[in-house]
Design a protein around this motif. Structure first.
Motif, PDB file in Angstrom:
ATOM      1  N   MET A 105       1.699   0.216 -13.129  1.00 11.44           N
ATOM      2  CA  MET A 105       1.957  -1.144 -12.698  1.00 11.44           C
ATOM      3  C   MET A 105       1.229  -1.401 -11.383  1.00 11.44           C
ATOM      4  SD  MET A 105       5.556  -2.873 -11.594  1.00 11.44           S
ATOM      5  CE  MET A 105       5.910  -4.211 -12.686  1.00 11.44           C
ATOM      6  N   LYS A 106       0.591  -2.522 -11.298  1.00  5.79           N
ATOM      7  CA  LYS A 106      -0.081  -2.915 -10.056  1.00  5.79           C
ATOM      8  C   LYS A 106       0.864  -3.743  -9.218  1.00  5.79           C
ATOM      9  CE  LYS A 106      -4.645  -2.908 -12.057  1.00  5.79           C
ATOM     10  NZ  LYS A 106      -5.883  -3.636 -12.271  1.00  5.79           N
ATOM     11  N   PHE A 107       0.764  -3.569  -7.906  1.00  2.00           N
ATOM     12  CA  PHE A 107       1.613  -4.354  -7.022  1.00  2.00           C
ATOM     13  C   PHE A 107       0.975  -4.456  -5.646  1.00  2.00           C
ATOM     14  CE2 PHE A 107       3.170  -0.038  -7.231  1.00  2.00           C
ATOM     15  CZ  PHE A 107       3.269   0.351  -5.910  1.00  2.00           C
ATOM     16  N   ALA A 108       1.451  -5.431  -4.894  1.00  2.00           N
ATOM     17  CA  ALA A 108       1.009  -5.633  -3.510  1.00  2.00           C
ATOM     18  C   ALA A 108       1.972  -4.891  -2.603  1.00  2.00           C
ATOM     19  CB  ALA A 108       1.005  -7.118  -3.171  1.00  2.00           C
ATOM     20  N   ARG A 109       1.451  -4.351  -1.515  1.00  2.00           N
ATOM     21  CA  ARG A 109       2.284  -3.630  -0.550  1.00  2.00           C
ATOM     22  C   ARG A 109       2.267  -4.369   0.784  1.00  2.00           C
ATOM     23  NH1 ARG A 109      -0.675   0.021  -3.372  1.00  2.00           N
ATOM     24  NH2 ARG A 109       0.486   1.590  -4.520  1.00  2.00           N
ATOM     25  N   LEU A 110       3.447  -4.604   1.334  1.00  2.00           N
ATOM     26  CA  LEU A 110       3.586  -5.261   2.631  1.00  2.00           C
ATOM     27  C   LEU A 110       4.122  -4.273   3.653  1.00  2.00           C
ATOM     28  CD1 LEU A 110       5.386  -8.559   1.604  1.00  2.00           C
ATOM     29  CD2 LEU A 110       2.940  -8.207   1.914  1.00  2.00           C
ATOM     30  N   LYS A 111       3.646  -4.408   4.866  1.00  2.00           N
ATOM     31  CA  LYS A 111       4.145  -3.585   5.962  1.00  2.00           C
ATOM     32  C   LYS A 111       4.224  -4.466   7.202  1.00  2.00           C
ATOM     33  CE  LYS A 111       3.110   0.475   8.724  1.00  2.00           C
ATOM     34  NZ  LYS A 111       2.203   1.610   8.928  1.00  2.00           N
ATOM     35  N   TRP A 112       5.341  -4.389   7.928  1.00  2.00           N
ATOM     36  CA  TRP A 112       5.535  -5.143   9.163  1.00  2.00           C
ATOM     37  C   TRP A 112       5.184  -4.269  10.351  1.00  2.00           C
ATOM     38  CZ3 TRP A 112       6.411 -10.205   9.040  1.00  2.00           C
ATOM     39  CH2 TRP A 112       6.895 -10.743   7.855  1.00  2.00           C
ATOM     40  N   ILE A 113       4.499  -4.850  11.303  1.00  2.00           N
ATOM     41  CA  ILE A 113       4.132  -4.167  12.541  1.00  2.00           C
ATOM     42  C   ILE A 113       4.677  -4.991  13.694  1.00  2.00           C
ATOM     43  CG2 ILE A 113       2.213  -3.343  13.962  1.00  2.00           C
ATOM     44  CD1 ILE A 113       0.594  -3.484  11.187  1.00  2.00           C
ATOM     45  N   GLU A 114       5.526  -4.373  14.520  1.00  2.00           N
ATOM     46  CA  GLU A 114       6.073  -5.078  15.678  1.00  2.00           C
ATOM     47  C   GLU A 114       5.074  -4.984  16.821  1.00  2.00           C
ATOM     48  OE1 GLU A 114      10.253  -5.571  18.097  1.00  2.00           O
ATOM     49  OE2 GLU A 114       9.935  -3.782  16.887  1.00  2.00           O
ATOM     50  N   THR A 115       4.761  -6.131  17.414  1.00  2.00           N
ATOM     51  CA  THR A 115       3.826  -6.198  18.541  1.00  2.00           C
ATOM     52  C   THR A 115       4.525  -6.877  19.711  1.00  2.00           C
ATOM     53  OG1 THR A 115       2.935  -8.379  17.988  1.00  2.00           O
ATOM     54  CG2 THR A 115       1.910  -6.475  16.896  1.00  2.00           C
ATOM     55  N   PRO A 116       3.955  -6.825  20.902  1.00  2.00           N
ATOM     56  CA  PRO A 116       4.563  -7.530  22.034  1.00  2.00           C
ATOM     57  C   PRO A 116       4.706  -9.037  21.778  1.00  2.00           C
ATOM     58  CG  PRO A 116       2.934  -5.983  22.823  1.00  2.00           C
ATOM     59  CD  PRO A 116       2.809  -6.013  21.324  1.00  2.00           C
ATOM     60  N   GLU A 117       3.837  -9.596  20.946  1.00  2.00           N
ATOM     61  CA  GLU A 117       3.870 -11.034  20.665  1.00  2.00           C
ATOM     62  C   GLU A 117       4.826 -11.398  19.535  1.00  2.00           C
ATOM     63  OE1 GLU A 117       0.825  -9.281  20.502  1.00  2.00           O
ATOM     64  OE2 GLU A 117       0.467  -9.641  22.620  1.00  2.00           O
ATOM     65  N   GLY A 118       5.289 -10.424  18.780  1.00  2.00           N
ATOM     66  CA  GLY A 118       6.152 -10.701  17.632  1.00  2.00           C
ATOM     67  C   GLY A 118       5.865  -9.721  16.512  1.00  2.00           C
ATOM     68  N   TYR A 119       5.727 -10.233  15.304  1.00  2.00           N
ATOM     69  CA  TYR A 119       5.487  -9.386  14.141  1.00  2.00           C
ATOM     70  C   TYR A 119       4.177  -9.749  13.469  1.00  2.00           C
ATOM     71  CZ  TYR A 119      10.166  -7.578  14.509  1.00  2.00           C
ATOM     72  OH  TYR A 119      11.293  -6.961  14.964  1.00  2.00           O
ATOM     73  N   THR A 120       3.519  -8.721  12.954  1.00  2.00           N
ATOM     74  CA  THR A 120       2.308  -8.881  12.163  1.00  2.00           C
ATOM     75  C   THR A 120       2.594  -8.324  10.780  1.00  2.00           C
ATOM     76  OG1 THR A 120       0.866  -8.693  14.082  1.00  2.00           O
ATOM     77  CG2 THR A 120      -0.117  -8.198  11.957  1.00  2.00           C
ATOM     78  N   LEU A 121       2.102  -9.005   9.769  1.00  2.00           N
ATOM     79  CA  LEU A 121       2.279  -8.586   8.393  1.00  2.00           C
ATOM     80  C   LEU A 121       0.957  -8.016   7.898  1.00  2.00           C
ATOM     81  CD1 LEU A 121       4.039  -8.621   5.793  1.00  2.00           C
ATOM     82  CD2 LEU A 121       3.025 -10.860   5.323  1.00  2.00           C
ATOM     83  N   ALA A 122       0.984  -6.772   7.409  1.00  2.00           N
ATOM     84  CA  ALA A 122      -0.198  -6.143   6.826  1.00  2.00           C
ATOM     85  C   ALA A 122      -0.022  -6.135   5.308  1.00  2.00           C
ATOM     86  CB  ALA A 122      -0.359  -4.728   7.347  1.00  2.00           C
ATOM     87  N   LEU A 123      -1.086  -6.427   4.605  1.00  2.00           N
ATOM     88  CA  LEU A 123      -1.048  -6.554   3.153  1.00  2.00           C
ATOM     89  C   LEU A 123      -2.084  -5.635   2.534  1.00  2.00           C
ATOM     90  CD1 LEU A 123      -0.108  -8.107   0.583  1.00  2.00           C
ATOM     91  CD2 LEU A 123      -1.878  -9.798   1.132  1.00  2.00           C
ATOM     92  N   ASP A 124      -1.655  -4.824   1.572  1.00  2.00           N
ATOM     93  CA  ASP A 124      -2.563  -3.955   0.813  1.00  2.00           C
ATOM     94  C   ASP A 124      -2.590  -4.463  -0.617  1.00  2.00           C
ATOM     95  OD1 ASP A 124      -3.942  -1.998  -0.534  1.00  2.00           O
ATOM     96  OD2 ASP A 124      -2.541  -0.389  -0.074  1.00  2.00           O
ATOM     97  N   THR A 125      -3.752  -4.937  -1.035  1.00  2.00           N
ATOM     98  CA  THR A 125      -3.915  -5.465  -2.386  1.00  2.00           C
ATOM     99  C   THR A 125      -5.098  -4.799  -3.079  1.00  2.00           C
ATOM    100  OG1 THR A 125      -5.282  -7.253  -1.532  1.00  2.00           O
ATOM    101  CG2 THR A 125      -2.938  -7.720  -1.816  1.00  2.00           C
ATOM    102  N   ALA A 126      -5.351  -3.545  -2.766  1.00  2.00           N
ATOM    103  CA  ALA A 126      -6.556  -2.848  -3.218  1.00  2.00           C
ATOM    104  C   ALA A 126      -6.784  -2.913  -4.731  1.00  2.00           C
ATOM    105  CB  ALA A 126      -6.514  -1.396  -2.757  1.00  2.00           C
ATOM    106  N   ASP A 127      -5.738  -2.860  -5.526  1.00  2.00           N
ATOM    107  CA  ASP A 127      -5.893  -2.803  -6.982  1.00  2.00           C
ATOM    108  C   ASP A 127      -5.736  -4.145  -7.687  1.00  2.00           C
ATOM    109  OD1 ASP A 127      -6.189  -0.045  -6.757  1.00  2.00           O
ATOM    110  OD2 ASP A 127      -4.036   0.288  -6.940  1.00  2.00           O
ATOM    111  N   LEU A 128      -5.670  -5.227  -6.918  1.00  2.00           N
ATOM    112  CA  LEU A 128      -5.383  -6.527  -7.517  1.00  2.00           C
ATOM    113  C   LEU A 128      -6.630  -7.392  -7.658  1.00  2.00           C
ATOM    114  CD1 LEU A 128      -2.091  -7.331  -5.603  1.00  2.00           C
ATOM    115  CD2 LEU A 128      -2.354  -6.269  -7.851  1.00  2.00           C
ATOM    116  N   SER A 129      -6.595  -8.283  -8.627  1.00  2.00           N
ATOM    117  CA  SER A 129      -7.711  -9.202  -8.845  1.00  2.00           C
ATOM    118  C   SER A 129      -7.771 -10.226  -7.713  1.00  2.00           C
ATOM    119  CB  SER A 129      -7.550  -9.931 -10.177  1.00  2.00           C
ATOM    120  OG  SER A 129      -6.477 -10.858 -10.101  1.00  2.00           O
TER     121      SER A 129
END
Length: 93
Positions: free
Chosen positions: A1-25
């Motif tokens: 099954m293909k899926f997207a992966r999300l990861k949150w990164i806390e920074t001094p300014e707030g939060y950043t969202l990282a997205l891994d979509t390597a296997d997706l169209s």
């Protein structure tokens, strides 16, 4: 099954969202990116977005991703407070 992966990164300014979509169209990636940006997130670089000041935005974005045509996985080690509260309230039994 293909899926997207999300990861949150806390920074001094707030939060950043990282997205891994390597296997997706490209069309699925566009669908996911549109949902993220519709919740007010600003594209920071290739696969990262900064969360808006609105503390409810991460939860709105997460709910919007329920409608994309691929499964979404989110790491839970670091979460914005509203998502952490949502996770704690969820009954896993």
């Amino acid at each position: 099954m293909k899926f997207a992966r999300l990861k949150w990164i806390e920074t001094p300014e707030g939060y950043t969202l990282a997205l891994d979509t390597a296997d997706l169209s490209p069309s699925i990636v566009d669908e996911i990116e549109t949902a993220i940006e519709a919740a007010g997130f600003k594209h920071a670089d290739q696969s990262r977005w900064t969360a808006p000041a609105d503390p409810a935005a991460p939860l709105r974005m997460w709910h919007a991703l329920e409608d994309v045509s691929v499964a979404v996985e989110m790491e839970t080690a670091t979460l914005p407070p509203i998502l952490a509260a949502e996770l704690l309230a969820f009954d896993f039994h």
